[in-house]
Design an enzyme around this catalytic site. Structure first.
Site, PDB file in Angstrom:
ATOM      1  N   ASP A 122      -1.349  -3.320  12.627  1.00  0.00           N
ATOM      2  CA  ASP A 122      -0.876  -3.859  11.349  1.00  0.00           C
ATOM      3  C   ASP A 122      -0.710  -5.371  11.482  1.00  0.00           C
ATOM      4  O   ASP A 122       0.178  -5.843  12.192  1.00  0.00           O
ATOM      5  CB  ASP A 122       0.456  -3.208  10.970  1.00  0.00           C
ATOM      6  CG  ASP A 122       0.911  -3.591   9.566  1.00  0.00           C
ATOM      7  OD1 ASP A 122       1.101  -4.802   9.316  1.00  0.00           O
ATOM      8  OD2 ASP A 122       1.097  -2.680   8.744  1.00  0.00           O
ATOM      9  N   ARG A 138       0.831  -1.201   0.000  1.00  0.00           N
ATOM     10  CA  ARG A 138       0.000   0.000   0.000  1.00  0.00           C
ATOM     11  C   ARG A 138       0.864   1.248   0.000  1.00  0.00           C
ATOM     12  O   ARG A 138       1.729   1.416   0.857  1.00  0.00           O
ATOM     13  CB  ARG A 138      -0.918   0.008   1.222  1.00  0.00           C
ATOM     14  CG  ARG A 138      -1.895   1.169   1.250  1.00  0.00           C
ATOM     15  CD  ARG A 138      -2.961   0.979   2.304  1.00  0.00           C
ATOM     16  NE  ARG A 138      -2.430   0.930   3.653  1.00  0.00           N
ATOM     17  CZ  ARG A 138      -3.181   0.861   4.743  1.00  0.00           C
ATOM     18  NH1 ARG A 138      -4.490   0.772   4.616  1.00  0.00           N
ATOM     19  NH2 ARG A 138      -2.643   0.828   5.936  1.00  0.00           N
ATOM     20  N   THR A 176      -1.058   7.613  -1.063  1.00  0.00           N
ATOM     21  CA  THR A 176      -2.354   7.509  -1.736  1.00  0.00           C
ATOM     22  C   THR A 176      -3.241   6.410  -1.175  1.00  0.00           C
ATOM     23  O   THR A 176      -4.446   6.381  -1.435  1.00  0.00           O
ATOM     24  CB  THR A 176      -2.142   7.224  -3.234  1.00  0.00           C
ATOM     25  OG1 THR A 176      -1.541   5.916  -3.379  1.00  0.00           O
ATOM     26  CG2 THR A 176      -1.229   8.273  -3.860  1.00  0.00           C
ATOM     27  N   ASP A 180       2.845  -6.732  10.496  1.00  0.00           N
ATOM     28  CA  ASP A 180       3.869  -6.439  11.500  1.00  0.00           C
ATOM     29  C   ASP A 180       3.698  -7.311  12.728  1.00  0.00           C
ATOM     30  O   ASP A 180       4.677  -7.825  13.285  1.00  0.00           O
ATOM     31  CB  ASP A 180       3.823  -4.969  11.889  1.00  0.00           C
ATOM     32  CG  ASP A 180       4.438  -4.065  10.840  1.00  0.00           C
ATOM     33  OD1 ASP A 180       5.131  -4.580   9.943  1.00  0.00           O
ATOM     34  OD2 ASP A 180       4.225  -2.843  10.909  1.00  0.00           O
TER      35      ASP A 180
END
Length: 209
Positions: free
Chosen positions: A200, A104, A108, A203
């Site tokens: 996340d 990602r 944006t 992660d």
């Protein structure tokens, strides 16, 4: 919501709560991810076609049932989807695996592809796209679009946790693809993370937080 299944089984919800807890260790988070994926996989594969076969038990001949057709394909979105894929392979070890590499863009929030590898006859198989988080929906939309470009028509999407915006975006882009998830949270923050979410997933799975 149409074609959206929230798996509310107590074991799934209990394990999801443990995963949400920021105090949960990487080792435990990874194990829980695998366990929840296995449990959700039961629901996603509930309606697989069956066929009758003739076998002999140690006692007598009998007619029994097997899954019909070609083996299905799990398509994890790298890298976080790998954690869920392992749990699903525990349940369906003969499944094929396609890999879709997306990251990602932090400015944006759009999905950018960097890798794609799939079985040659993927168009003949049920493909289950796997990603722990359905946040903005950009990665899921891009992955499914890539598979459709290759001729795949029988698709399902599985995630651990979704944001309502992500569900709406995926349903708008691919209304023919049903969704399974353990929970739907209400919103995203400015960085595109699900709130309250669990952080996340990549992660926390791989210890890179």
């Amino acid at each position: 919501m149409t074609q959206v299944t929230v798996v509310g089984h107590p074991l799934v919800q209990h394990k999801l709560t443990k995963m949400r807890d920021k105090a949960t260790s990487t080792k435990t988070f990874r194990a829980l991810m695998r366990e929840v994926a296995t449990l959700i996989c039961y629901e996603v594969t509930r309606d697989l076609p069956m066929e009758k076969v003739e076998i002999e038990t140690p006692v007598a001949p009998t007619t029994a049932y097997e899954i019909a057709g070609k083996k299905l394909v799990f398509a994890p979105i790298l890298r976080a989807g790998l954690g869920m894929c392992e749990g699903m392979l525990d349940l369906v070890p003969s499944a094929r695996v396609a890999h879709i590499g997306l990251y990602r863009d932090h400015e944006t929030l759009e999905a950018i592809e960097y890798y794609f590898k799939a079985p040659e006859d993927i168009t003949d198989r049920l493909v289950i796209v796997v990603d722990p988080m359905l946040a903005t929906g950009h990665s899921a939309i891009a992955a499914i679009a890539r598979l459709k470009h290759h001729g795949v028509t029988n698709l399902r999407f599985v995630c651990l946790l979704a944001a309502r915006q992500g569900v709406d975006a995926l349903r708008a882009a691919h209304p023919d693809v049903p969704i399974w998830t353990a929970a739907i949270d209400e919103t995203l923050n400015d960085h595109g993370y699900i709130v309250p979410g669990l952080g996340d997933a990549g992660d926390r799975t791989f210890g890179t937080r």
